[in-house]
Design an enzyme around this catalytic site. Structure first.
Site, mmCIF file in Angstrom:
data_model
loop_
_atom_site.group_PDB
_atom_site.id
_atom_site.type_symbol
_atom_site.label_atom_id
_atom_site.label_comp_id
_atom_site.label_asym_id
_atom_site.label_seq_id
_atom_site.Cartn_x
_atom_site.Cartn_y
_atom_site.Cartn_z
ATOM 1 N N THR A 128 8.429 -2.131 4.854
ATOM 2 C CA THR A 128 7.339 -3.049 4.514
ATOM 3 C C THR A 128 7.675 -3.884 3.283
ATOM 4 O OG1 THR A 128 5.721 -1.504 5.355
ATOM 5 C CG2 THR A 128 4.933 -3.063 3.698
ATOM 6 N N THR A 150 5.440 1.307 -0.090
ATOM 7 C CA THR A 150 6.105 1.331 1.205
ATOM 8 C C THR A 150 6.351 2.789 1.558
ATOM 9 O OG1 THR A 150 8.028 0.538 2.470
ATOM 10 C CG2 THR A 150 8.410 1.081 0.158
ATOM 11 N N GLY A 151 6.536 3.062 2.830
ATOM 12 C CA GLY A 151 6.743 4.442 3.244
ATOM 13 C C GLY A 151 5.635 4.901 4.169
ATOM 14 N N GLY A 180 -1.727 1.543 9.081
ATOM 15 C CA GLY A 180 -1.184 2.237 7.909
ATOM 16 C C GLY A 180 -1.867 1.822 6.619
ATOM 17 N N ASP A 181 -1.165 2.037 5.532
ATOM 18 C CA ASP A 181 -1.714 1.731 4.205
ATOM 19 C C ASP A 181 -1.600 0.251 3.829
ATOM 20 O OD1 ASP A 181 1.135 2.055 4.207
ATOM 21 O OD2 ASP A 181 1.093 1.965 2.020
HETATM 22 N N1 ASP Z 1 3.646 1.724 4.823
HETATM 23 C C1 ASP Z 1 3.872 1.260 6.169
HETATM 24 C C2 ASP Z 1 2.940 1.934 7.106
HETATM 25 O O1 ASP Z 1 2.674 3.106 6.933
HETATM 26 C C3 ASP Z 1 5.234 1.515 6.639
HETATM 27 C C4 ASP Z 1 6.293 0.961 5.778
HETATM 28 O O2 ASP Z 1 6.261 0.984 4.575
HETATM 29 O O3 ASP Z 1 7.241 0.449 6.353
HETATM 30 O O4 ASP Z 1 2.538 1.307 8.059
#
Ligand code: ASP
Length: 332
Positions: A193, A244-245, A223-224
Site C-alpha cells: 500500500t 501498511t501491512g 482493510g485499514d
Molecule cells: N494495509 C492493506 C490492507 O490491509 C494492505 C497493504 O498494506 O498492502 O488492505
C-alpha cells in the site's frame, strides 16, 4: 526502484516471504534507543513528503507539486495517483491483484489540514480511488462511500469505467485458482500500500492512502487503508501517520490515530511508530506471521518509521534531497 526489485537487490531477499517457518529464528529486538532513525531536531523541514515503501516516482511527483508552491493536499493526491496508474504495481490501483472472485476492489482515503477527510471502500472499475475519495470529501456531506454507491458517485463526477485487471494479474489469478487456499496469505510481498504524508511551504499537513488490499482477499473485505485513524491520520497541529501491512491488526489499534496522539504527548515520530508496533505485538504475543509498517511525520518535518519484520522502507523527499530509508523492526 520497485519494492520487489529492492528485495531482490538486498540482503533482505531472504525474508521476502514471511512464513512461520521462515521466521522461526526471529528474535525480539528490545534496543529501543538503537532503533531511533530520525534525529531529533528543532529545525523545521518544509516542504517535505514521505511515503511508505520505495515509491520514487510517487514522491517525485509530490515533490514537484510542493516545490512549485503547491499545497500538501494536491501533492499527496497527485503523488499516490502515480502508483494507482502504474499497471506494474500489483498492490495499488490499476493492475492491483483481485479478490477471490477475480474482482479488483480498491480502498483509499485522503485527509487535509483542517481535518476534512474522504474515503472510498470496495470501489471497482475506477483507476484513481484517491481522487474519488477527495470528491467525497469536497462534494458531499459524507466521509465514506462504499462499493456500487461509490462507483456510481465516481461516474457522476466524471470518472471513467476501466477494467483494472491486467494480463499479468489475470494470469496470476488463474494460477491462484488452482489451489485457491482459503486462508489469507500473509507476506510482505503482497501488501505494498502507498500511504503518503506531506507538509507544504505553509507548514500545512495532508495525507493520502490507497491500495488494492490483500491479494485474493475474501470478497467484501475492507482493510485499514481507507479507514481514517487506522490507515491514515493527520492533525495539522501535531503531524500525520500512515500504515501498511495486515490491515486487520492496524484497525484493532486504530494505528495511525494512536501514533499521532503519541506524538502529541511528546514522542518523536520514530518513538511513536515503535510504540504503535509494540501495542500491536502485545495483542499478538509470539505471533510472527504478519507484517506491519508505520510511517510518521511531525509538524517540524521530522520523520520516523518502524515495522514488525525487516524489509519495510519509506521514501523521503525534501530540499535536502531524496532517499529510501530502511526502518528498524520489532523482530530482527
Ligand atoms: N494495509 C492493506 C490492507 O490491509 C494492505 C497493504 O498494506 O498492502 O488492505
Amino acid at each position: 526502484m520497485k519494492r520487489r526489485k529492492f528485495l531482490k537487490n538486498s540482503s533482505l531477499t531472504t525474508v521476502g516471504i514471511v512464513s512461520a517457518s521462515a521466521l522461526a529464528s526471529c528474535k525480539t529486538e528490545n534496543k529501543t534507543e538503537e532503533n531511533t532513525l530520525a534525529p531529533t531536531s528543532s529545525e523545521t523541514i518544509k516542504p517535505i513528503v514521505v511515503c511508505t515503501w520505495n515509491f520514487h516516482n510517487a514522491t517525485s511527483k509530490a515533490w514537484e507539486v510542493l516545490s512549485k508552491g503547491g499545497n500538501a493536499l494536491d501533492a499527496v493526491e497527485q503523488g499516490v495517483m502515480v502508483e494507482e496508474a502504474d499497471e506494474t504495481n500489483e498492490t495499488v490501483g490499476k493492475g492491483g491483484r483481485p479478490d477471490r472472485d477475480g474482482n479488483v476492489t480498491l480502498d483509499a482515503c485522503i485527509m487535509d489540514k483542517d481535518g476534512n477527510c474522504g474515503s472510498v471502500v470496495y470501489l471497482q472499475n475506477i483507476v484513481h480511488p484517491v481522487s474519488v475519495a477527495r470528491k467525497v470529501m469536497e462534494e458531499t456531506p459524507h466521509i465514506i462511500l462504499a462499493g456500487k454507491g461509490a462507483e456510481k458517485f465516481a461516474y457522476e463526477q466524471g470518472f471513467e469505467k476501466e477494467d483494472l485487471l491486467t494480463e499479468s494479474t489475470r494470469k496470476q489469478y488463474q494460477e491462484w485458482l488452482k489451489t485457491s487456499k482459503y486462508e489469507t496469505t500473509i507476506n510482505i510481498e503482497n501488501h505494498d500500500t502507498i500511504g503518503m504524508l506531506a507538509i507544504d511551504a505553509n507548514g500545512d499537513i495532508s495525507g493520502a492512502c490507497t491500495t488494492s488490499g490483500m491479494a485474493y482477499k475474501v470478497v467484501g473485505r475492507v482493510g485499514d487503508s481507507p479507514i481514517i485513524g487506522a490507515g491514515l491520520y493527520v492533525d495539522n497541529e501535531v503531524g500525520g501517520a500512515t500504515a501498511t501491512g495486515v490491515g486487520e491488526e492496524v484497525i484493532r489499534t486504530v494505528g495511525s490515530f494512536l501514533i499521532v496522539e503519541l506524538m502529541r504527548q511528546g514522542k518523536s515520530p520514530q518513538e511513536a511508530c515503535e510504540e504503535g508496533v509494540k501495542r500491536i505485538m502485545k495483542k499478538n504475543e509470539g505471533r510472527e506471521d504478519f507484517q506491519i509498517g508505520f510511517l510518521a511525520i511531525n509538524k517540524n518535518g521530522e520523520t520516523g518509521g518502524y515495522c514488525v519484520h525487516p524489509g519495510f522502507t519509506y521514501r523521503e523527499y525534501s530540499e535536502k534531497g531524496h532517499e529510501n530509508r530502511q526502518v528498524k523492526s520489532f523482530y530482527s
